[in-house]
Design a protein around this motif. Structure first.
Motif, mmCIF file in Angstrom:
data_model
loop_
_atom_site.group_PDB
_atom_site.id
_atom_site.type_symbol
_atom_site.label_atom_id
_atom_site.label_comp_id
_atom_site.label_asym_id
_atom_site.label_seq_id
_atom_site.Cartn_x
_atom_site.Cartn_y
_atom_site.Cartn_z
ATOM 1 N N ASP A 1 0.034 1.735 1.588
ATOM 2 C CA ASP A 1 0.657 0.455 1.244
ATOM 3 C C ASP A 1 -0.475 -0.485 0.828
ATOM 4 N N CYS B 1 -0.830 -4.816 1.773
ATOM 5 C CA CYS B 1 0.279 -4.594 2.718
ATOM 6 C C CYS B 1 0.780 -5.847 3.398
ATOM 7 N N ALA C 1 4.281 -0.094 5.040
ATOM 8 C CA ALA C 1 3.600 0.947 5.820
ATOM 9 C C ALA C 1 4.441 1.309 7.035
ATOM 10 N N GLY D 1 -1.988 0.926 5.674
ATOM 11 C CA GLY D 1 -1.858 -0.301 4.904
ATOM 12 C C GLY D 1 -3.221 -0.946 4.744
#
Length: 207
Positions: free
Chosen positions: A50, A53, A59, A71
């Protein structure tokens, strides 16, 4: 509406962290619908990254599926919130402070990369570096999914960052197959955007 794409091109590091002094409008407490639908359809699998993030909802979406989820973001406060969410929800996910333009530095590759409200914040050399960075981080045959604002004015907004489909096609012309660029909705906590913001969800495959 002022929306940060969670990367250094948008603000200095301390400014990125300041964005999370209170919940920012893109932090809706759940995954964006376009990415949740993707996960529900089986499009999120394997090792998942991710990018940008924020507080980790995408995530954590992957972690909830039992996937290896990571992430990255540059805002320490956002990463702290993400780790706290993971603990509170009983989920296992890794959150790292890292530049989205330097993913090769992770020394890892992923099956799926999710980038929500990140791509549209990069311009020029930063955009080129970001795309090269994604290339380095995704496995051959792996997928990358982008969520961006559509190339039209946003209600009650100033200089919002917007993307035309051709910008995505141009940026990912080499080393990628562009599978789809679909209309999508970006949810926000701001009342003025109660019905969502019109966006694009791009699905890309690394070749």
């Amino acid at each position: 509406m002022s929306v940060s794409p969670h990367h250094p091109g948008a603000a200095a590091p301390h400014q990125l962290d300041d964005l999370y002094a209170g919940p920012p409008p893109w932090d809706i407490g759940r995954p964006q619908p376009a990415f949740q639908a993707l996960a529900d359809a089986g499009g999120v699998y394997g090792r998942v990254l991710d990018v940008g993030c924020g507080t980790g909802e995408h995530a954590l979406m992957a972690a909830r599926l039992g996937l290896d989820a990571t992430g990255i973001d540059l805002a320490p406060r956002a990463l702290e919130f993400a780790a706290k969410k993971a603990e509170e929800r009983g989920l296992t996910a890794r959150f790292l402070r890292h530049d989205a333009r330097l993913l090769a530095g992770l020394g890892e590759t992923f099956d799926v990369i999710l980038a929500s409200l990140v791509f549209h914040g990069f311009r020029g050399q930063d955009r080129e570096a970001f795309v090269e960075s994604l290339c380095a981080a995704v496995k051959p045959g792996g997928r990358c999914f982008l969520l961006c604002f559509r190339d039209e004015p946003l209600p009650a907004s100033g200089s919002a960052l917007r993307v035309a489909p051709q910008e995505i096609r141009t940026a990912f012309a080499d080393g990628w197959r562009i599978d789809t660029i679909d209309a999508a909705t970006v949810d926000s906590t701001l009342p003025v955007h109660a019905e969502g913001i019109r966006g694009w969800r791009a699905a890309l495959s690394r070749i």
